[in-house]
Scaffold this active site. Structure first.
Site, short mmCIF file in Angstrom:
data_model
loop_
_atom_site.label_atom_id
_atom_site.label_comp_id
_atom_site.label_asym_id
_atom_site.label_seq_id
_atom_site.Cartn_x
_atom_site.Cartn_y
_atom_site.Cartn_z
CG ASN A 41 5.47 -0.23 -7.32
OD1 ASN A 41 4.63 0.21 -8.05
ND2 ASN A 41 6.53 -0.32 -7.66
CE LYS A 42 4.78 3.41 -9.81
NZ LYS A 42 4.46 2.33 -11.01
#
Length: 368
Positions: free
Chosen positions: A184-185
């Site tokens: 999710n970065k």
């Protein structure tokens, strides 16, 4: 299960990533022995404008490795912010040191330099500032305290790739900086991270420690130091190289979408959001708001429930470390600002794949 129409922050994968992965597979190098790991490290260091980058299996491992490299262990104290993901503090415990949790600034939500100074003791060895949700902390003040008291600074830049403070990239101010490439970065390698430093000796030792302490070039399996299996794979590096090429695109989209949120939520009574320092530029990894029930009419949980029914993926802020059950025995200090932010705070959809119409759908849903 409710269908997700608007994701919080999903990976943004294109044909470029597929091409890199297929080339890596065709080369036969799929583990940590492949050449793309080094290439990824070099390109990442060049992007940041820093001397050295060492790839690791995840950001948590990077923080643990940083503490090990700086000789921090039993009897030492490390100051961390109350409002952060628990992976900031867990490595301090892995290292055998004692975490000291302090409160945050009410505007930036980052570690409060005044609270840091009050917490410094003869046992303090390091500060771990976190650039929360991509928003840079007050690095001038933090570095000033570190110099005055002879402390190390380990930047938790796991959420802040592309963010800047006075024009310099987040993660490059401290003795060591750590980034995350979780799914999710802002860029992803599926899992993974990077440790960065200007110190060539720190980088040299880091390369040994990530590989079980094995000296480079040794024919025999000779290990002069106890290390870790913290290596990134060639396949992950392939994905990372493609994502790094697309980073400017991701940053532009996130900043455009944050600007839309700021513009269109400005007059919504009871809604406010995390603020940047005048000298800082966030990557807006996750645009985050506060909900004042008295003015808005709903509390955080009620708004979360409504938005989820509308297909909008949303989540609360990180629970303060002093409220985490697993750290109850540490008797961390009360942190009223972090607690208040958590009680009313939400992360809004911020994926780099979101279009303007997606952000407007979220805004219209908030303006119920």
């Amino acid at each position: 299960m409710q269908e997700i129409k608007i994701p919080l922050d999903w990976p943004n994968i294109s044909e470029l990533e597929r091409d890199y992965i297929l080339k890596a597979l065709a080369s036969g190098y799929v583990s940590s022995a492949g050449p793309l790991v080094r290439e990824f490290e070099q390109r990442f260091a060049a992007y940041l404008g820093i001397g050295h980058a060492v790839a690791v299996v995840n950001g948590t491992a990077g923080l643990h490795l940083a503490l090990k490299l700086l000789g921090i262990g039993p009897g030492d104290e490390v100051i961390v912010p109350a409002l952060t993901f628990i992976a900031t503090v867990n490595p301090v415990v892995y290292a055998g040191a004692r975490p000291v949790v302090v409160d945050v600034d009410p505007r930036t939500w980052n570690i409060d330099p005044a609270a840091i100074e009050k917490a410094i003791t003869k046992h303090t060895r390091a500060i771990i500032p976190v650039h929360l949700y991509g928003n840079p902390a007050d690095m001038d003040a933090i570095l000033g305290l570190a110099r005055e008291y002879g402390l190390y600074v380990i930047e938790d830049a796991t959420e802040a790739l592309g963010s800047t403070y006075k024009g310099k990239k987040a993660g490059t101010f401290g003795h060591i900086g750590v980034f995350s490439f979780n799914g999710n970065k802002i860029i992803t390698t599926g899992g993974g991270g990077m440790l960065v430093t200007e110190d060539p000796e720190v980088a040299r030792r880091a390369r040994i420690l990530v590989n079980q302490g094995r000296e480079p070039g040794e024919t025999e399996y000779e290990h002069k130091e106890i290390g870790f299996n913290y290596r990134l794979t060639n396949l992950q590096a392939a994905l990372g190289l493609a994502q790094l090429e697309r980073l400017p695109e991701f940053l532009a989209t996130k900043r455009r979408n944050a600007a839309i949120y700021c513009r269109d939520l400005y007059n919504v009574l009871g809604i406010s959001w995390q603020q940047e320092l005048p000298e800082a530029e966030s990557n807006w990894w996750l645009f985050s708001i506060l909900v004042d029930k008295k003015k808005y009419g709903l509390d955080k949980l009620e708004l979360m429930q409504y938005l989820r029914k509308e297909g909008i993926q949303i989540r609360p802020l990180f629970k303060p470390l002093n409220w985490q059950q697993c750290y109850r025995a540490y008797n961390f200090n009360h942190c009223p600002i972090a607690e208040a932010l958590y009680i009313s705070g939400l992360n809004l959809p911020s994926a780099s794949s979101l279009r303007e119409k997606d952000i407007m759908y979220v805004i219209r849903s908030i303006k119920i």
